[in-house]
Design a protein around this motif. Structure first.
Motif, PDB file in Angstrom:
ATOM      1  N   PRO A 170      28.755  -9.832  90.404  1.00  0.00           N
ATOM      2  CA  PRO A 170      30.232 -10.155  90.471  1.00  0.00           C
ATOM      3  C   PRO A 170      30.906  -9.051  89.800  1.00  0.00           C
ATOM      4  N   ARG A 171      31.292  -7.845  90.355  1.00  0.00           N
ATOM      5  CA  ARG A 171      31.900  -6.830  89.922  1.00  0.00           C
ATOM      6  C   ARG A 171      33.025  -6.131  90.701  1.00  0.00           C
ATOM      7  N   ALA A 172      33.939  -5.681  90.343  1.00  0.00           N
ATOM      8  CA  ALA A 172      35.201  -5.158  90.960  1.00  0.00           C
ATOM      9  C   ALA A 172      34.818  -3.792  92.172  1.00  0.00           C
ATOM     10  N   GLN A 173      33.474  -3.133  91.605  1.00  0.00           N
ATOM     11  CA  GLN A 173      33.120  -2.260  92.574  1.00  0.00           C
ATOM     12  C   GLN A 173      32.563  -2.703  93.661  1.00  0.00           C
ATOM     13  N   ALA A 174      31.825  -4.045  93.531  1.00  0.00           N
ATOM     14  CA  ALA A 174      31.081  -4.640  94.965  1.00  0.00           C
ATOM     15  C   ALA A 174      32.288  -5.282  95.770  1.00  0.00           C
ATOM     16  N   ALA A 175      33.402  -6.028  94.981  1.00  0.00           N
ATOM     17  CA  ALA A 175      34.486  -6.527  95.815  1.00  0.00           C
ATOM     18  C   ALA A 175      35.063  -5.321  96.778  1.00  0.00           C
ATOM     19  N   HIS A 176      35.102  -4.386  96.044  1.00  0.00           N
ATOM     20  CA  HIS A 176      35.890  -3.063  96.760  1.00  0.00           C
ATOM     21  C   HIS A 176      35.151  -2.643  98.007  1.00  0.00           C
ATOM     22  N   GLN A 177      33.822  -2.678  97.821  1.00  0.00           N
ATOM     23  CA  GLN A 177      32.922  -1.948  98.827  1.00  0.00           C
ATOM     24  C   GLN A 177      32.754  -3.282  99.909  1.00  0.00           C
ATOM     25  N   GLN A 178      32.862  -4.352  99.372  1.00  0.00           N
ATOM     26  CA  GLN A 178      32.719  -5.623 100.548  1.00  0.00           C
ATOM     27  C   GLN A 178      34.094  -5.586 101.311  1.00  0.00           C
ATOM     28  N   ALA A 179      35.261  -5.252 100.693  1.00  0.00           N
ATOM     29  CA  ALA A 179      36.480  -5.285 101.580  1.00  0.00           C
ATOM     30  C   ALA A 179      36.239  -4.207 102.566  1.00  0.00           C
ATOM     31  N   ASP A 180      35.784  -2.890 102.261  1.00  0.00           N
ATOM     32  CA  ASP A 180      35.584  -1.955 103.185  1.00  0.00           C
ATOM     33  C   ASP A 180      34.626  -2.551 104.475  1.00  0.00           C
ATOM     34  N   ALA A 181      33.453  -3.202 104.244  1.00  0.00           N
ATOM     35  CA  ALA A 181      32.443  -3.575 105.196  1.00  0.00           C
ATOM     36  C   ALA A 181      32.906  -4.510 105.849  1.00  0.00           C
ATOM     37  N   LEU A 182      33.821  -5.465 105.230  1.00  0.00           N
ATOM     38  CA  LEU A 182      34.417  -6.762 106.035  1.00  0.00           C
ATOM     39  C   LEU A 182      35.512  -5.995 107.244  1.00  0.00           C
ATOM     40  N   PHE A 183      36.334  -5.238 106.598  1.00  0.00           N
ATOM     41  CA  PHE A 183      37.246  -4.567 107.455  1.00  0.00           C
ATOM     42  C   PHE A 183      36.786  -4.295 108.770  1.00  0.00           C
ATOM     43  N   LYS A 184      35.610  -3.339 108.644  1.00  0.00           N
ATOM     44  CA  LYS A 184      34.806  -2.937 109.806  1.00  0.00           C
ATOM     45  C   LYS A 184      34.346  -3.841 110.768  1.00  0.00           C
ATOM     46  N   THR A 185      33.899  -5.018 110.109  1.00  0.00           N
ATOM     47  CA  THR A 185      33.397  -6.050 110.750  1.00  0.00           C
ATOM     48  C   THR A 185      34.336  -6.740 111.550  1.00  0.00           C
ATOM     49  N   ILE A 186      35.469  -6.800 111.081  1.00  0.00           N
ATOM     50  CA  ILE A 186      36.325  -7.735 111.669  1.00  0.00           C
ATOM     51  C   ILE A 186      37.014  -6.901 112.906  1.00  0.00           C
ATOM     52  N   CYS A 187      37.213  -5.556 112.463  1.00  0.00           N
ATOM     53  CA  CYS A 187      37.817  -4.720 113.726  1.00  0.00           C
ATOM     54  C   CYS A 187      36.709  -4.573 114.925  1.00  0.00           C
ATOM     55  N   ASN A 188      35.472  -4.434 114.404  1.00  0.00           N
ATOM     56  CA  ASN A 188      34.508  -4.667 115.395  1.00  0.00           C
ATOM     57  C   ASN A 188      34.552  -5.868 116.271  1.00  0.00           C
TER      58      ASN A 188
END
Ligand SMILES: Cc1cc2nc3c(=O)[nH]c(=O)nc-3n(C[C@H](O)[C@H](O)[C@H](O)COP(=O)(O)OP(=O)(O)OC[C@H]3O[C@@H](n4cnc5c(N)ncnc54)[C@H](O)[C@@H]3O)c2cc1C
Length: 436
Positions: free
Chosen positions: A331-349
């Motif tokens: 549970p870390r800020a850098q994980a949340a930051h990276q997950q936001a990136d991945a989820l952005f791609k998934t939702i657009c996909n």
């Protein structure tokens, strides 16, 4: 507008706010989807700054983002409210009634329809049911709590300064339970405050009158990080005259003291709980979504919840598997930051009929900041997988870059540059410690 797919993100924190910003900029702006952020508060402050707000070394208002203003600029909608339930069949989330500070109902309970739901509600401190913890400890889960801590700390200094003036016993005992990154960094911030406050008029009190202890149940501080880091951090805390008590599980917290498992008692007028986290309890009752023992929503590698293809979870409230480990993503800020990136791609996909993007956490290392004294940490070599120990100014630069990355995700590069410049000017103009 009504025919557009509706993507609702609950929680505008380190991860959620970055996600709605990029979704708004890409999909909201072009009217390809309707994006809504729901948050229980009106403003965002990056959570890793809260211990600096608590000690007064940072003025939160300069780092606060108003959701409504941000939403307008980045093409998403904002709804103030606290999510309390979910109806998966009807695809609606339930928002609890909103009350003002006097307890009057401002907005009644309501439901919001979604096509895709992302839950990013973060975590709260886990006191593991320790007797007295809820009644007598201070917590640092929200801006409100950090500000309350700051006021209590200023009053405690004022009281002790007065007692010193009267010639009475005036030691102020502050204890931090939990020596993870938050506890260790807070100890250094408090030591800085104890040195600065006498400069601003509380001159009957010395820094040595403020006794700061960090209490850890494990046999070393920063137990989740490499041994070399915890040894360096112990040395630094001791240099700052912070008492480091390891192998000391706390069995009870009382009004002015802490009782250890072996029965020893420690005087403590201000006790801060910083040992462990859990996800909010309401997640365990979300219409059959799977949770683990810490109430975190269990998700697949794609951050999709295990029971519902249209509901995702990310950040501290999600238990996301890691391919090469039996532990979930930390549970870390850098994980949340990276997950936001991945989820952005998934939702657009998904809108383009393409595949979800699997999330793989890339640990860039850990940095522990000892206020303005020093920073120690390890950086992970991406290719070698080995870590490199760093400290001092270089380490501090990397430490600060995590927040700058968050700001870039929210404001873009140019505005972040301006904000950085304004920060520098503001620091030069104002006292080094917030005094009210
Ligand atoms: C003092 C402190 C220092 C830290 N330092 C570091 C550090 O140096 N490095 C690091 O990597 N991590 C650090 N962390 C951890 C880091 O802050 C979290 O991992 C990160 O903020 C998690 O992001 P998130 O988006 O999951 O949740 P958060 O950032 O916590 O955001 C959650 C959001 O959800 C909202 N919310 C909560 N419940 C509801 C609800 N029911 N309905 C609607 N909205 C809701 C909240 O208002 C909040 O805006 C620190 C944490 C603390 C407390």
């Amino acid at each position: 507008m009504d025919n557009l797919p509706h993507i609702v993100v609950v929680g505008g924190g380190a991860g959620g706010l970055e996600l709605v910003t990029s979704l708004g900029n890409k999909l909201g702006k072009k009217r390809k989807a309707r994006i809504t952020l729901v948050d229980a508060g009106l403003t965002h402050v990056w959570k890793p700054l809260l211990h600096e707000v608590a000690s007064g070394s940072l003025d939160a208002s300069a780092n606060e983002i108003n959701y409504r203003a941000h939403a307008r600029k980045h093409h998403y909608e904002f709804q103030l409210g606290r999510m309390s339930g979910l109806d998966r069949k009807a695809k609606k989330l339930v928002i609890a009634p909103f009350h003002d500070e006097e307890g009057r109902e401002v907005v009644p309970a309501r439901a919001i329809s979604y096509d895709t739901l992302v839950i990013a509600v973060g975590s709260t401190a886990n006191d593991f049911g320790t007797p007295g913890a809820q009644e007598h400890c201070l917590f640092l889960d929200s801006l409100k709590q950090a500000r309350r801590f700051h006021n209590l700390m200023l009053n405690a200094f004022l009281r002790k300064n007065h007692e010193a003036l009267q010639g009475h016993e005036h030691t102020l005992n502050i204890s931090i339970i939990g020596a993870g990154a938050t506890g260790v960094e807070l100890a250094a911030e408090l030591r800085l405050a104890s040195r600065e406050l006498p400069v601003y008029g509380m001159n009957h009190l010395q820094s040595s009158d403020v006794s700061i202890s960090v209490i850890e149940a494990a046999d070393r501080i920063l137990p989740a990080l490499p041994g070399r880091l915890s040894a360096a951090a112990t040395r630094e805390l001791e240099r700052q005259h912070v008492k480091v008590l390891t192998g000391q599980p706390v069995s009870e917290v009382r009004e002015n003291s802490i009782v250890m498992k072996d029965g020893t008692k420690l005087l403590s007028e201000m006790t801060i709980w910083a040992a462990g986290i859990k996800a909010p309890a309401f997640l365990a009752e979300l219409d059959g979504l799977e949770v683990n023992r810490s109430n975190q929503l269990v998700v697949e590698q794609t951050l999709q919840t295990t029971q519902d293809v249209d509901v995702f979870a990310m950040g501290d409230c999600a238990a996301c598997p890691q391919p090469d480990s039996d532990r979930p993503v930390p549970p870390r800020a850098q994980a949340a930051h990276q997950q936001a990136d991945a989820l952005f791609k998934t939702i657009c996909n998904r809108l383009d009929g393409k595949e979800d993007v699997p999330f793989v956490y890339n640990d860039h290392g850990s940095l522990i900041n000892f206020s303005r004294y020093t920073t120690v940490g390890n950086l992970m070599g991406n290719l070698s997988g080995r870590s490199m120990y760093i400290e001092g100014k270089v380490a501090r630069m990397f430490y600060l870059s995590l927040y700058r990355m968050h700001q870039v995700a929210l404001h873009g590069m140019f505005r972040t540059g301006i904000i950085w410049l304004m920060d520098r000017i503001s620091r030069a103009m104002h006292p080094r410690l917030k005094l009210h």
